[in-house]
Design a protein around this motif. Structure first.
Motif, mmCIF file in Angstrom:
data_model
loop_
_atom_site.group_PDB
_atom_site.id
_atom_site.type_symbol
_atom_site.label_atom_id
_atom_site.label_comp_id
_atom_site.label_asym_id
_atom_site.label_seq_id
_atom_site.Cartn_x
_atom_site.Cartn_y
_atom_site.Cartn_z
ATOM 1 N N TYR A 28 -10.872 -6.328 6.904
ATOM 2 C CA TYR A 28 -9.544 -5.829 7.267
ATOM 3 C C TYR A 28 -8.683 -5.642 6.017
ATOM 4 O O TYR A 28 -8.044 -4.601 5.830
ATOM 5 N N GLU A 29 -8.644 -6.659 5.174
ATOM 6 C CA GLU A 29 -7.759 -6.621 4.007
ATOM 7 C C GLU A 29 -8.234 -5.600 2.976
ATOM 8 O O GLU A 29 -7.414 -4.963 2.303
ATOM 9 N N THR A 30 -9.547 -5.437 2.858
ATOM 10 C CA THR A 30 -10.070 -4.412 1.957
ATOM 11 C C THR A 30 -9.648 -3.030 2.445
ATOM 12 O O THR A 30 -9.181 -2.189 1.666
ATOM 13 N N GLY A 31 -9.808 -2.785 3.746
ATOM 14 C CA GLY A 31 -9.401 -1.499 4.309
ATOM 15 C C GLY A 31 -7.917 -1.245 4.155
ATOM 16 O O GLY A 31 -7.493 -0.130 3.791
ATOM 17 N N GLU A 32 -7.107 -2.259 4.410
ATOM 18 C CA GLU A 32 -5.652 -2.092 4.316
ATOM 19 C C GLU A 32 -5.205 -1.863 2.874
ATOM 20 O O GLU A 32 -4.168 -1.236 2.648
ATOM 21 N N SER A 33 -5.978 -2.349 1.905
ATOM 22 C CA SER A 33 -5.644 -2.094 0.505
ATOM 23 C C SER A 33 -5.697 -0.607 0.179
ATOM 24 O O SER A 33 -5.021 -0.130 -0.730
ATOM 25 N N PHE A 34 -6.506 0.135 0.965
ATOM 26 C CA PHE A 34 -6.621 1.582 0.778
ATOM 27 C C PHE A 34 -5.877 2.368 1.854
ATOM 28 O O PHE A 34 -5.992 3.601 1.919
ATOM 29 N N GLY A 35 -5.134 1.671 2.717
ATOM 30 C CA GLY A 35 -4.322 2.357 3.716
ATOM 31 C C GLY A 35 -4.977 2.557 5.062
ATOM 32 O O GLY A 35 -4.481 3.349 5.876
ATOM 33 N N THR B 195 -7.958 0.083 -5.984
ATOM 34 C CA THR B 195 -9.198 -0.663 -6.203
ATOM 35 C C THR B 195 -8.903 -2.089 -6.636
ATOM 36 O O THR B 195 -9.560 -3.037 -6.187
ATOM 37 N N LYS B 196 -7.906 -2.262 -7.508
ATOM 38 C CA LYS B 196 -7.549 -3.599 -7.978
ATOM 39 C C LYS B 196 -7.009 -4.460 -6.837
ATOM 40 O O LYS B 196 -7.314 -5.658 -6.753
ATOM 41 N N ALA B 197 -6.219 -3.863 -5.949
ATOM 42 C CA ALA B 197 -5.682 -4.620 -4.819
ATOM 43 C C ALA B 197 -6.804 -5.073 -3.896
ATOM 44 O O ALA B 197 -6.811 -6.214 -3.405
ATOM 45 N N ALA B 198 -7.776 -4.200 -3.647
ATOM 46 C CA ALA B 198 -8.910 -4.558 -2.804
ATOM 47 C C ALA B 198 -9.737 -5.664 -3.448
ATOM 48 O O ALA B 198 -10.196 -6.592 -2.775
ATOM 49 N N ALA C 227 3.226 6.159 -5.533
ATOM 50 C CA ALA C 227 2.921 6.366 -6.955
ATOM 51 C C ALA C 227 1.778 7.357 -7.135
ATOM 52 O O ALA C 227 1.830 8.235 -8.013
ATOM 53 N N ALA C 228 0.753 7.255 -6.278
ATOM 54 C CA ALA C 228 -0.376 8.181 -6.376
ATOM 55 C C ALA C 228 0.046 9.606 -6.044
ATOM 56 O O ALA C 228 -0.400 10.566 -6.677
ATOM 57 N N ASP C 229 0.918 9.758 -5.050
ATOM 58 C CA ASP C 229 1.393 11.092 -4.672
ATOM 59 C C ASP C 229 2.220 11.726 -5.791
ATOM 60 O O ASP C 229 2.203 12.952 -5.977
ATOM 61 N N GLN C 230 2.945 10.880 -6.523
ATOM 62 C CA GLN C 230 3.797 11.400 -7.581
ATOM 63 C C GLN C 230 3.012 11.781 -8.830
ATOM 64 O O GLN C 230 3.281 12.810 -9.458
ATOM 65 N N TRP C 231 2.036 10.948 -9.190
ATOM 66 C CA TRP C 231 1.371 11.160 -10.479
ATOM 67 C C TRP C 231 -0.146 11.388 -10.375
ATOM 68 O O TRP C 231 -0.700 12.133 -11.157
ATOM 69 N N GLU C 232 -0.796 10.723 -9.456
ATOM 70 C CA GLU C 232 -2.250 10.750 -9.314
ATOM 71 C C GLU C 232 -2.931 10.707 -10.691
ATOM 72 O O GLU C 232 -3.753 11.575 -11.039
ATOM 73 N N ASP C 233 -2.582 9.719 -11.453
ATOM 74 C CA ASP C 233 -3.271 9.490 -12.712
ATOM 75 C C ASP C 233 -4.269 8.347 -12.523
ATOM 76 O O ASP C 233 -4.423 7.807 -11.423
ATOM 77 N N ARG C 234 -4.941 7.997 -13.580
ATOM 78 C CA ARG C 234 -5.981 6.962 -13.482
ATOM 79 C C ARG C 234 -5.407 5.629 -13.016
ATOM 80 O O ARG C 234 -5.990 4.946 -12.167
ATOM 81 N N ALA C 235 -4.238 5.258 -13.556
ATOM 82 C CA ALA C 235 -3.642 3.961 -13.210
ATOM 83 C C ALA C 235 -3.236 3.908 -11.746
ATOM 84 O O ALA C 235 -3.449 2.886 -11.077
ATOM 85 N N SER C 236 -2.648 4.969 -11.217
ATOM 86 C CA SER C 236 -2.187 4.942 -9.826
ATOM 87 C C SER C 236 -3.353 4.897 -8.853
ATOM 88 O O SER C 236 -3.245 4.289 -7.776
ATOM 89 N N CYS D 12 0.834 -1.211 0.000
ATOM 90 C CA CYS D 12 0.000 0.000 0.000
ATOM 91 C C CYS D 12 0.864 1.255 0.000
ATOM 92 O O CYS D 12 0.536 2.245 -0.660
ATOM 93 N N ARG D 13 1.975 1.223 0.739
ATOM 94 C CA ARG D 13 2.870 2.391 0.749
ATOM 95 C C ARG D 13 3.458 2.660 -0.634
ATOM 96 O O ARG D 13 3.649 3.805 -1.033
ATOM 97 N N VAL D 14 3.742 1.593 -1.370
ATOM 98 C CA VAL D 14 4.242 1.750 -2.741
ATOM 99 C C VAL D 14 3.171 2.406 -3.614
ATOM 100 O O VAL D 14 3.457 3.329 -4.395
ATOM 101 N N ARG D 15 1.925 1.923 -3.493
ATOM 102 C CA ARG D 15 0.829 2.526 -4.270
ATOM 103 C C ARG D 15 0.624 3.985 -3.864
ATOM 104 O O ARG D 15 0.341 4.841 -4.710
#
Length: 264
Positions: free
Chosen positions: A145-152, A102-105, A88-97, A82-85
């Protein structure tokens, strides 16, 4: 030209749309002919027995079972991913990031639903209904738990555990109760605080009762050897419903948290 220009706006619109679809799907309670017949046959004491069993199971897992669930779900690896994701979101915040969360969850949810279905069918083959309650409870909490952790989001503090209990109760609700409880969750997501909530013990019992009502018909079938396979398979159906709703609410929290952080 679309008004929704940014990836964040598109992501928020998508999760809003999924939430509306969920509310519409369960706007009215659907009872199959088989469920209606089982409702007639169900002894009044069975619901109370299930309620007591689920109350005890939720309490036990919250108090003693969290560490086991965390180890089984590889919590450390999930949080690192999640920290890696997040980076990536902080750097680009594009659709893929943003979609990576959502895909991890979704991947975590599918694995838990399959596991729950296999366990429920196994119990149904031998006609074991009540012994399945602690296992199903653990699978529900593991999935959330795992769904929540997928989003941090963690499940360590009392406020998060209240959110989890309310989420499960809401996911299995119908009609006006579903809309009212969904609005209460959205208010917490927006404001970060609870308003007029009952004590945790009361909320735990309320969630346990909602789960008991949802699994009642399946547990009647599951108590019958061989035929109980049908009831055991119902575990996967209900877990899938909870997971879909959990993914919606945690993604909504994730997106709103990002937007509030950006506005500071």
């Amino acid at each position: 030209m679309s008004v929704l220009k940014t990836p964040w706006q598109r992501a928020y619109r998508s999760v809003w749309r999924r939430e509306q679809q969920y509310l519409a799907r369960y706007e009215t309670r659907r009872v199959s002919p088989l469920d209606a017949k089982l409702e007639e046959l169900a002894p009044e004491s069975l619901l109370e027995t299930l309620h007591a069993a689920f109350s005890k199971a939720f309490s036990t897992v919250f108090e003693k079972g969290t560490g086991l669930i965390d180890r089984a779900g590889r919590q450390t690896q999930r949080r690192a991913a999640c920290r890696v994701r997040q980076y990536a979101a902080d750097q680009w915040e594009d659709r893929a990031s943003l979609q990576a969360f959502t895909k991890a969850a979704g991947a975590a949810g599918r694995g838990n639903v399959l596991l729950s279905g296999a366990a429920g069918v196994g119990m149904g083959l031998v006609g074991a209904a009540l012994p399945d309650v602690p296992l199903f409870t653990a699978m529900v909490l593991k999935c959330v738990y795992e769904t929540g952790e997928s989003f941090g989001f963690s499940h360590d503090d009392p406020s998060e555990r209240r959110f989890i209990l309310c989420l499960i109760e809401t996911a299995l609700s119908d009609g006006a109760e579903l809309k009212e409880r969904n609005q209460a969750l959205n208010a917490f997501i927006q404001d970060g605080c609870w308003n007029d909530q009952p004590p945790m013990a009361v909320q735990l019992r309320a969630t346990a009762r909602q789960v008991s009502q949802a699994v009642l018909y399946g547990k009647i079938l599951q108590g019958i050897p061989l035929v109980g396979v049908l009831g055991g398979a119902e575990d996967a159906v209900l877990l899938g419903r909870i997971q879909r709703y959990a993914a919606i609410k945690y993604e909504r929290r994730f997106l709103i948290r990002r937007r509030l952080a950006q506005l500071k």
